[in-house]
Scaffold this motif. Sequence first.
Motif, mmCIF file in Angstrom:
data_model
loop_
_atom_site.group_PDB
_atom_site.id
_atom_site.type_symbol
_atom_site.label_atom_id
_atom_site.label_comp_id
_atom_site.label_asym_id
_atom_site.label_seq_id
_atom_site.Cartn_x
_atom_site.Cartn_y
_atom_site.Cartn_z
ATOM 1 N N ARG A 1 0.838 -1.205 -0.052
ATOM 2 C CA ARG A 1 0.020 -0.045 0.052
ATOM 3 C C ARG A 1 1.000 1.229 -0.056
ATOM 4 O O ARG A 1 0.358 2.155 -0.574
ATOM 5 N N VAL A 2 1.925 1.390 0.757
ATOM 6 C CA VAL A 2 2.670 2.230 0.580
ATOM 7 C C VAL A 2 3.493 2.847 -0.495
ATOM 8 O O VAL A 2 3.556 3.957 -1.249
ATOM 9 N N ARG A 3 3.844 1.583 -1.206
ATOM 10 C CA ARG A 3 4.584 1.710 -2.427
ATOM 11 C C ARG A 3 3.670 2.196 -3.627
ATOM 12 O O ARG A 3 3.981 2.868 -4.319
ATOM 13 N N ALA A 4 2.352 1.883 -3.652
ATOM 14 C CA ALA A 4 1.226 2.350 -4.285
ATOM 15 C C ALA A 4 1.076 3.881 -4.256
ATOM 16 O O ALA A 4 1.004 4.514 -5.212
ATOM 17 N N ALA A 5 0.951 4.188 -2.897
ATOM 18 C CA ALA A 5 1.062 5.712 -2.835
ATOM 19 C C ALA A 5 2.109 6.465 -3.127
ATOM 20 O O ALA A 5 2.100 7.491 -3.878
ATOM 21 N N ALA A 6 3.205 5.828 -2.846
ATOM 22 C CA ALA A 6 4.700 6.378 -3.388
ATOM 23 C C ALA A 6 4.714 6.820 -4.770
ATOM 24 O O ALA A 6 5.174 7.660 -5.395
ATOM 25 N N ALA A 7 4.234 5.808 -5.456
ATOM 26 C CA ALA A 7 4.036 6.039 -7.118
ATOM 27 C C ALA A 7 3.274 7.088 -7.306
ATOM 28 O O ALA A 7 3.782 7.958 -8.362
ATOM 29 N N GLU A 8 2.200 7.385 -6.811
ATOM 30 C CA GLU A 8 1.411 8.458 -7.119
ATOM 31 C C GLU A 8 2.106 9.646 -6.710
ATOM 32 O O GLU A 8 2.049 10.815 -7.332
ATOM 33 N N ILE A 9 2.834 9.744 -5.532
ATOM 34 C CA ILE A 9 3.257 11.041 -5.137
ATOM 35 C C ILE A 9 4.478 11.222 -5.852
ATOM 36 O O ILE A 9 4.758 12.480 -6.289
ATOM 37 N N ALA A 10 5.249 10.515 -6.615
ATOM 38 C CA ALA A 10 6.534 10.821 -7.612
ATOM 39 C C ALA A 10 5.889 11.223 -8.734
ATOM 40 O O ALA A 10 6.973 11.946 -9.280
ATOM 41 N N GLN A 11 4.926 11.133 -9.123
ATOM 42 C CA GLN A 11 4.523 11.915 -10.226
ATOM 43 C C GLN A 11 3.734 12.776 -10.240
ATOM 44 O O GLN A 11 3.285 13.598 -11.365
ATOM 45 N N ALA A 12 3.624 13.496 -8.904
ATOM 46 C CA ALA A 12 2.731 14.726 -8.648
ATOM 47 C C ALA A 12 3.251 15.893 -9.767
ATOM 48 O O ALA A 12 2.329 16.561 -10.272
ATOM 49 N N ARG A 13 4.605 16.077 -9.895
ATOM 50 C CA ARG A 13 5.146 17.000 -10.985
ATOM 51 C C ARG A 13 6.273 16.333 -11.479
ATOM 52 O O ARG A 13 7.098 16.114 -10.895
ATOM 53 N N PRO A 14 6.222 16.078 -12.823
ATOM 54 C CA PRO A 14 7.282 15.223 -13.596
ATOM 55 C C PRO A 14 8.612 15.765 -13.849
ATOM 56 O O PRO A 14 9.561 15.077 -13.769
ATOM 57 N N THR A 15 8.677 17.074 -13.614
ATOM 58 C CA THR A 15 10.000 17.737 -13.973
ATOM 59 C C THR A 15 11.202 17.804 -13.131
ATOM 60 O O THR A 15 12.136 17.442 -13.167
ATOM 61 N N ALA A 16 10.640 17.978 -11.857
ATOM 62 C CA ALA A 16 11.437 18.410 -10.539
ATOM 63 C C ALA A 16 11.813 16.986 -10.044
ATOM 64 O O ALA A 16 11.167 16.140 -9.516
ATOM 65 N N VAL A 17 13.188 16.465 -10.334
ATOM 66 C CA VAL A 17 13.793 15.405 -10.197
ATOM 67 C C VAL A 17 13.952 14.922 -8.533
ATOM 68 O O VAL A 17 13.926 13.898 -8.196
ATOM 69 N N ASN A 18 14.009 16.057 -7.632
ATOM 70 C CA ASN A 18 14.135 16.163 -6.331
ATOM 71 C C ASN A 18 12.906 15.382 -5.824
ATOM 72 O O ASN A 18 13.081 14.463 -4.583
ATOM 73 N N LEU A 19 11.718 15.272 -6.286
ATOM 74 C CA LEU A 19 10.500 14.666 -5.954
ATOM 75 C C LEU A 19 10.791 13.136 -5.998
ATOM 76 O O LEU A 19 10.570 12.336 -4.827
ATOM 77 N N ARG A 20 11.204 12.715 -7.206
ATOM 78 C CA ARG A 20 11.422 11.401 -7.350
ATOM 79 C C ARG A 20 12.621 10.642 -6.524
ATOM 80 O O ARG A 20 12.675 9.627 -5.953
ATOM 81 N N TRP A 21 13.463 11.686 -6.272
ATOM 82 C CA TRP A 21 14.724 11.205 -5.302
ATOM 83 C C TRP A 21 14.374 11.035 -4.066
ATOM 84 O O TRP A 21 14.822 9.966 -3.247
ATOM 85 N N ALA A 22 13.526 12.014 -3.400
ATOM 86 C CA ALA A 22 13.182 11.821 -2.055
ATOM 87 C C ALA A 22 12.183 10.728 -1.717
ATOM 88 O O ALA A 22 12.383 9.983 -1.025
ATOM 89 N N VAL A 23 11.213 10.338 -2.851
ATOM 90 C CA VAL A 23 10.518 9.256 -2.670
ATOM 91 C C VAL A 23 11.217 7.897 -2.654
ATOM 92 O O VAL A 23 10.933 7.071 -1.815
ATOM 93 N N ALA A 24 12.280 7.930 -3.806
ATOM 94 C CA ALA A 24 13.156 6.733 -3.796
ATOM 95 C C ALA A 24 13.822 6.591 -2.246
ATOM 96 O O ALA A 24 14.142 5.300 -2.100
ATOM 97 N N ARG A 25 14.231 7.517 -1.633
ATOM 98 C CA ARG A 25 15.038 7.240 -0.424
ATOM 99 C C ARG A 25 13.849 6.703 0.503
ATOM 100 O O ARG A 25 14.479 5.916 1.475
ATOM 101 N N GLN A 26 12.774 7.326 0.413
ATOM 102 C CA GLN A 26 11.669 6.560 1.265
ATOM 103 C C GLN A 26 11.496 5.084 1.272
ATOM 104 O O GLN A 26 11.491 4.345 1.847
ATOM 105 N N LEU A 27 11.461 4.660 -0.084
ATOM 106 C CA LEU A 27 11.187 3.420 -0.450
ATOM 107 C C LEU A 27 12.702 2.745 0.102
ATOM 108 O O LEU A 27 12.144 1.291 0.354
ATOM 109 N N ARG A 28 13.722 3.251 -0.046
ATOM 110 C CA ARG A 28 14.836 2.314 0.536
ATOM 111 C C ARG A 28 14.858 2.232 2.119
ATOM 112 O O ARG A 28 14.955 0.832 2.328
ATOM 113 N N VAL A 29 14.210 3.147 2.752
ATOM 114 C CA VAL A 29 13.959 2.868 4.075
ATOM 115 C C VAL A 29 12.964 1.745 4.284
ATOM 116 O O VAL A 29 13.092 0.859 5.007
#
Length: 346
Positions: free
Chosen positions: A75-103
């Motif tokens: 469930r967390v991963r599914a939500a994280a995928a939505e969050i990462a796509q909120a704004r596609p150009t700013a890569v920091n968003l995907r980077w931060a979500v990826a850090r949380q998924l590693r946790v």
Amino acid sequence: METLRWENGTLYFLDQTLLPHETRYLSLTDYRAVIEAIKRLAVRGAPAIGAAGAYAVVLAAVAAAREGREGFAARVRAAAAEIAQARPTAVNLRWAVARQLRVLDIAAGEEPEKVVARLVAEAARICAADAAANRAMGAYGAALLPPGARVLTHCNAGALATCGYGTALGVVRAAHAAGKIKMVYADETRPLLQGARLTVFELQQDGIPVTLITDGMAGYLMAKKGIDAVIVGADRIAANGDVANKIGTYSLAVLARHHGVPFYVAAPLSTIDAAASDGSAIPIEERDAAEVTSFAGVAVAPPGTRVWNPAFDVTPADLVSAIITEKGVFYPPYNFKDNQEVLPIG
């Protein structure tokens, strides 16, 4: 003012759509509300969006924990995928979500409540590291400016776009503290006027001399007033040094080259996407036509007007004099693909 803060299970955002006339914090406890806040620019700026995304994952994990241990991680991963796509150009968003998924991976098998605590701690680390990185790049960037510098900037790459201090405006703040700033010229930054509403507001609050210009005045400003440097932030930097930033940045880089003005980009290493070989690999967000055809709810164009509204443009690396990061200043030719300082983005 804090851009965002986490307190007792609630994420508080300064609603930047209301500045400079009203200071209001949103209190959010649902990750979907964070996504909406990011999309409508209540929180904006690549580093701040990244931090917001990290805390959105926390909120998603809190909600997932209420449903029990079975299927929690999915469930967390599914939500994280939505969050990462909120704004596609700013890569920091995907980077931060990826850090949380590693946790999430590291904590596999632990009770959901313990995982949530780990995610909160990681989000806090992301924020603290960003604020520290901004001060470091401020010091590196200030050293590039001459005494009595006249600086032109675009959009808002200040404290409001980060977890504190700012990237491009972090350089300005550090240079001002060193007595180097004569004047900062701020593009209004159409169509949403982040330069006029936010950058001028920030600099006035700090007592830094600032003059507002319209976007179309930049070339004449360079010719008549003289500019010592253009300093901007970035939403994503490709491995070859191509830079995606707020629409209008590319035009400034071309004008700066024509007038012999250094064009600097200030951004943390988390903004570098080493997997993007060049600017053509950077997705460019296109936004609603109403942002161009109207302002503050008032129509300024005829009904049915066709609009092209990219939120960002890409400045080729050969127009970028230097890229200022928390680890130092990089000069062309840029090659971030093989640079060990650049963190991988999952």
